[in-house]
Design a protein around this motif. Sequence first.
Motif, short mmCIF file in Angstrom:
data_model
loop_
_atom_site.label_atom_id
_atom_site.label_comp_id
_atom_site.label_asym_id
_atom_site.label_seq_id
_atom_site.Cartn_x
_atom_site.Cartn_y
_atom_site.Cartn_z
N TYR A 220 71.55 36.02 41.01
CA TYR A 220 72.30 37.24 40.41
C TYR A 220 73.72 36.94 40.24
O TYR A 220 74.34 37.52 39.05
N PRO A 228 69.91 41.20 33.13
CA PRO A 228 68.95 42.26 33.08
C PRO A 228 68.45 42.83 31.82
O PRO A 228 67.37 43.45 31.85
N GLN A 287 62.69 46.23 31.66
CA GLN A 287 63.71 47.03 31.87
C GLN A 287 63.35 48.42 32.75
O GLN A 287 63.74 48.68 33.74
N GLU A 290 61.86 47.82 36.23
CA GLU A 290 63.03 47.45 37.12
C GLU A 290 63.76 48.77 37.28
O GLU A 290 64.19 49.09 38.78
N HIS A 294 64.26 50.03 41.27
CA HIS A 294 65.47 50.43 41.86
C HIS A 294 65.51 51.98 42.41
O HIS A 294 66.06 52.25 43.21
N ASP A 302 70.98 46.57 42.85
CA ASP A 302 70.99 45.83 41.35
C ASP A 302 70.71 44.41 41.93
O ASP A 302 69.95 43.97 41.16
N GLN A 306 66.91 43.24 40.29
CA GLN A 306 67.07 42.41 38.89
C GLN A 306 66.60 41.23 38.96
O GLN A 306 65.54 40.81 38.33
N THR A 307 66.97 40.27 40.23
CA THR A 307 66.51 38.89 40.32
C THR A 307 64.81 39.07 40.58
O THR A 307 64.05 37.93 39.87
N ILE A 310 62.97 41.30 36.96
CA ILE A 310 63.30 40.71 35.77
C ILE A 310 62.99 39.29 35.69
O ILE A 310 62.33 38.81 34.97
#
Length: 408
Positions: A220, A228, A287, A290, A294, A302, A306-307, A310
Motif C-alpha cells: 500500500y 486504487p 472499485q 472495494e 470497506h 484503506d 485496497q491491496t 484491488i
Amino acid sequence: MTPSDRPFAKLIARLNLPCPVTFTPNNRFIWSDEDFNSWASKRKHLIMEDFYREGRQRFDILMVGNQPAGGRWNFDRENRKPPKGKLTIPEALWFEPDAITTDVINLLNSEAFKSSHEYWQVQPFRWGVTRQQALQVLEFFVQNRLSDFGPYQDAMVSGEQTMWHAMLSPYLNLGLLHPLEVVEAAQQAYYQNENQWELSSVEGFIRQVLGWREYMHGIYIYMGEDYPERNWFNHTHPLPDFYWTGETQMNCLHQILMQVKEIGYAHHIQRLMVLNNFGLIAGISPQELEDWFHAAFIDAYDWVMQTNVIGMGQFADGGAIASKPYAASANYINNMSDYCKHCVYNPRSRTGDKACPFNFFYWDFLARHYDKLKSNHRMSLILRNLERIPPEELQQMRQLAAAWHEAQ
C-alpha cells in the motif's frame, strides 16, 4: 501519529490549525515504511514469500540459528483440508457491550441515525472494545484455537462464522494489539507445547501476521496513490444488490453475506474465494467491490482493502501482488465447504437451468481474457482445459453469463 491510511493523512493536512503538527511514526506494524521501501526497491518482483522469510530472519521468529524451525519456511500444503466428517469447533470469545458501547448503540438506534445503518445489524454487538478485551481474545485464541488452526484454515461450514480463526484483525488494525506481540505469543505457546502441537498450525498463523499483513501494508505504501484506480481487466459491471441484502439463491454467497451483515466479519477464504472470486469472474467493477468491502467489514481500512481487493482479489493491478488471478469455479467451493449441499444450483453443472453461476462465469471469464492470460505460465493448464471445451458448450455458458447480467 502518522495515519495508516492516506485519506486520513490528507484530511489532517487540510486542517487549518493554529499550531504546528508533528507526526510520530506509526506503530501499527512490525516493519517501518522505510524498511519496506528499502526491501522492495531492490527487487524486480515483490514476492510475499521472499518478504516473509526475511521477516522471520529479521525478527528471529521460528528460527533455529539461521534455519527455519522444522526445516521448512512454509507448511501451507498441510493447511488445506476440506471440512469432511464431524468437526468439533471451539466457540468464539465474545463480550457484552459496556456502558460506552451501549450508549453508541442507543444513539445509532435513535431517529437521527436510523436511516444511516440500513445495512448493518447493530445488535447484538459482541466485539471487544478495549485493550484488556483484545488481550483476552489473544489469550483465548492461543489456548483454544491455535493448536488446531492450520489444517482447516481454508474450510467453510454453514453456521460456523469463525471456525478456528483468531478474530484478531479488528484489534490489530485499531491498535489495541501490536502485531509483534501477537506473533511472539504464538511462538512462545508453540515452544511450550512443541511435543503436542503441529508446527504447521503455528507457522500458518504467523505467516498471516508477519507475512501477509505486513506485506499488504508495505505494498500500500510502496505502490502510490494511483493504485486504487487500477482495473487491468477493465471490469465495469455494477456491484449486485445482493452484496448489500444477502438475498441470492447462491447459497455460498447468501451464507457469507448474511454473516457479514450480522458481525461485520468473514475469514480469509470466504473473502477471497467466494466474495472476491465472484466479483472477479462476473466482471464487477473492482472499485465498487472495494468500496463495499470497506463499508461492510469491521477490520476495514484503506490500506488493507485496497491491496486485498484491488490487488489480490481482483487482479486489477495486473499481477503486482498475485502471480495469477484467484479465479475458481464451483468445484473449489464444493470441495472446501458444505454450502453447495444446500443450494438450488448444481456445482457440477456448467449449462442448463441448474448451472451454478460460479461455473459459467468462470469459463466466460477465461474466454473473455484469454489473450491477456495466455502469457501467464501459471494459467497454461487451465487455459488448455478451456480449449478442450466444445465451442457449443462454451457459447451456452457465455450466453448464461450475459443473460445473468441483463437480469440484474
